[in-house]
Design an enzyme around this catalytic site. Structure first.
Site, PDB file in Angstrom:
ATOM      1  N   GLU A 179      -4.612   7.395   0.863  1.00  0.00           N
ATOM      2  CA  GLU A 179      -5.008   5.792   0.358  1.00  0.00           C
ATOM      3  C   GLU A 179      -5.097   4.920   2.166  1.00  0.00           C
ATOM      4  OE1 GLU A 179      -5.981   4.796  -3.457  1.00  0.00           O
ATOM      5  OE2 GLU A 179      -4.143   5.135  -3.412  1.00  0.00           O
TER       6      GLU A 179
ATOM      7  N   GLU B  86      -2.272  11.421  -8.250  1.00  0.00           N
ATOM      8  CA  GLU B  86      -2.467   9.919  -9.143  1.00  0.00           C
ATOM      9  C   GLU B  86      -3.137  10.518 -10.539  1.00  0.00           C
ATOM     10  OE1 GLU B  86      -3.716   8.334  -5.670  1.00  0.00           O
ATOM     11  OE2 GLU B  86      -4.416   9.925  -6.247  1.00  0.00           O
TER      12      GLU B  86
END
Length: 271
Positions: free
Chosen positions: A135, A155
């Site tokens: 990210e 995740e």
């Protein structure tokens, strides 16, 4: 050392998670190397705080930022090395975070601040860029990578979902179906796949990574700094802001001395 860089050195002298590199011969850029190799450069609160301090300086002293990782001995062969960008958020800290911590947007606020820096941000990526590390890469304006890079959003395998930009930046970069596959399966991309999907601007051998990042920074530095800043700001505005934002940006630049000097130089060369 220049006065500006002296103030940066003073601010960052106690840093533990970031190594800040500056060079008076290249006054247009700053290099920030994440340096927590013992945990594969996991992004912890200390690193977040140090990035915020760096961003505060860059907001007042616009420079191109190159974000990179570190090189460590290979775990299977100490005679070799391997690069690490960032393995994600620090799981030990993440494990203890609760609802209110999520609502504070620890990483998302930082990555948005990095994205909004006045000058371009280049991510120079070697090795793993996973979870929050990916990210962070998506938040950069440019991504140069090595042949050893591995991108992934693991995740959902940890019982959470990405919350620092992958949900929308990855979709904008790679398209909805690719983004959803990576988000829901945890599949990792290698360098060839990332380049094919245009998630990275270029791929290089590990020993050539920083040279490639600096060459890109050199090309940016050859442009007018104010024009670069205005173009980046207008480019990031939402669709409904155009074309009015474009015209405002042009109006600002039409009054700059650099516009007259650079255009006159162009006309002189043509003569």
């Amino acid at each position: 050392m220049s006065t500006d860089f002296a103030s940066l050195a003073s601010l960052t002298q106690g840093f533990e998670a970031l190594n800040i590199g500056v060079d008076d011969a290249q006054p247009d850029r700053v290099v920030a190397a994440m340096d927590r190799p013992e945990v594969l450069n996991a992004i912890d609160q200390t690193m977040v705080d140090e990035f915020h301090t760096l961003c505060q300086w860059l907001e007042a002293n616009p420079r191109t930022l190159i974000v990179t990782g570190t090189t460590t001995p290979h775990p299977k062969d100490p005679s070799r090395t391997r690069g690490i960008f960032a393995s994600g958020a620090d799981i030990a800290q993440l494990r203890e975070r609760r609802r209110q911590d999520a609502l504070r947007g620890v990483n998302s606020q930082l990555f948005s601040r990095i994205k909004d820096l006045p000058m371009p941000v280049i991510a120079a990526i070697d090795g793993f860029a996973l979870g929050g590390g990916a990210e962070l890469a998506w938040a950069a304006d440019f991504r140069v990578a090595t042949t050893k890079v591995r991108f992934g959003q693991p995740e959902t395998g940890l019982g959470i979902s990405p919350a620092a930009g992958a949900m929308w930046r990855l979709k904008e970069l790679a398209g909805e179906s690719v983004a959803l596959e990576l988000l829901l399966t945890g599949r990792m991309l290698n360098a060839e796949e990332a380049l094919e999907l245009r998630l990275v601007n270029s791929v290089h051998e590990p020993q050539e990574l920083m040279t490639a990042a600096h060459e890109l920074a050199d090309r940016i530095a050859s442009q007018d700094a104010l024009a670069v800043q205005v173009t980046k700001r207008v480019f990031q505005m939402p669709p409904e802001a155009h074309p009015w934002a474009d015209e405002l940006g042009q109006a600002i630049l039409f009054e700059s001395e650099a516009k007259f000097d650079r255009m006159q130089a162009f006309l002189d060369r043509r003569k």
